[in-house]
Design an enzyme around this catalytic site. Structure first.
Site, PDB file in Angstrom:
ATOM      1  N   LEU A  58       0.422  -1.111  -0.199  1.00  0.00           N
ATOM      2  CA  LEU A  58       0.494   0.314   0.254  1.00  0.00           C
ATOM      3  C   LEU A  58       0.733   1.254  -0.233  1.00  0.00           C
ATOM      4  CD1 LEU A  58      -2.797  -1.000   2.268  1.00  0.00           C
ATOM      5  CD2 LEU A  58      -3.309  -0.487   0.311  1.00  0.00           C
ATOM      6  N   GLU A  80      -7.491  -6.075   4.151  1.00  0.00           N
ATOM      7  CA  GLU A  80      -6.504  -6.833   5.012  1.00  0.00           C
ATOM      8  C   GLU A  80      -6.800  -8.514   5.375  1.00  0.00           C
ATOM      9  OE1 GLU A  80      -3.491  -6.403   4.455  1.00  0.00           O
ATOM     10  OE2 GLU A  80      -3.151  -3.385   4.292  1.00  0.00           O
TER      11      GLU A  80
END
Length: 180
Positions: free
Chosen positions: A33, A105
């Site tokens: 990310l 996630e």
């Protein structure tokens, strides 16, 4: 719709809509990310919520950062005191982005969102921090997506202090849409 407050004024009930201001929380990202990494577009997609870059950081404690599985996914194993101080990026995120990140996630199954102390090491352009941003050398509590649900053999994988999908390790991350 905003929450309403009721006020009585001169015998009349007044209904006032008040915008609800939500607090931003800090998230520390160490893997895909981060800027220049494969999943960074999710961090800047306003449809997912708001994420404001605050600076670069370093975990105060050591953690094992490994690359594991057939998709070469970076995992921060939740074993404080083992491994390296891990480098990453600090973002202030709103509730919508935090919820998106939890789902992205696979929290709490694959990763667990846990508070970790992060040392702020630099701002984006090296200048003084933007208003409300943490100062360089300060310690900040941030949420991080680490895991306690890892395969036992992952403890024996190489530990990294800084993840780069395109790094010398030769283990490029496999995007979700490319997985079979």
């Amino acid at each position: 719709m905003f929450p309403q407050s009721v006020i009585m004024y001169q015998g009349l009930f007044l209904f006032i809509s008040v915008p609800f201001v939500r607090r931003m929380v800090h998230v520390f990202v160490y893997g895909t990310l981060k800027k220049s990494q494969p999943n960074y577009p999710y961090m800047i997609n306003g449809a997912n919520g708001t994420a404001r870059f605050q600076g670069k950081g370093l975990t105060v404690e050591k953690y094992p950062l490994v690359i594991a599985g057939k998709y070469n996914i970076p995992y921060l194993l939740n074993i404080p005191g083992t491994g390296h101080r891990v480098t990453g990026e600090i973002y202030a995120v709103n509730d919508q982005m935090l919820q998106f990140l939890d789902e992205f996630e696979n929290c709490p199954d694959m990763y667990q969102r846990t508070p970790v102390r992060i040392e702020v090491v630099e701002q984006e352009d090296g200048s003084s921090p933007p208003e409300g941003a943490p100062a360089v050398n300060s310690i900040l509590e941030c949420y991080v997506y680490s895991t306690t649900t890892y395969q036992p053999e992952w403890i024996h994988l190489p530990y990294y202090d800084n993840y780069d999908s395109f790094g010398k390790h030769g283990l490029p991350y496999v995007l979700r849409e490319s997985r079979v």
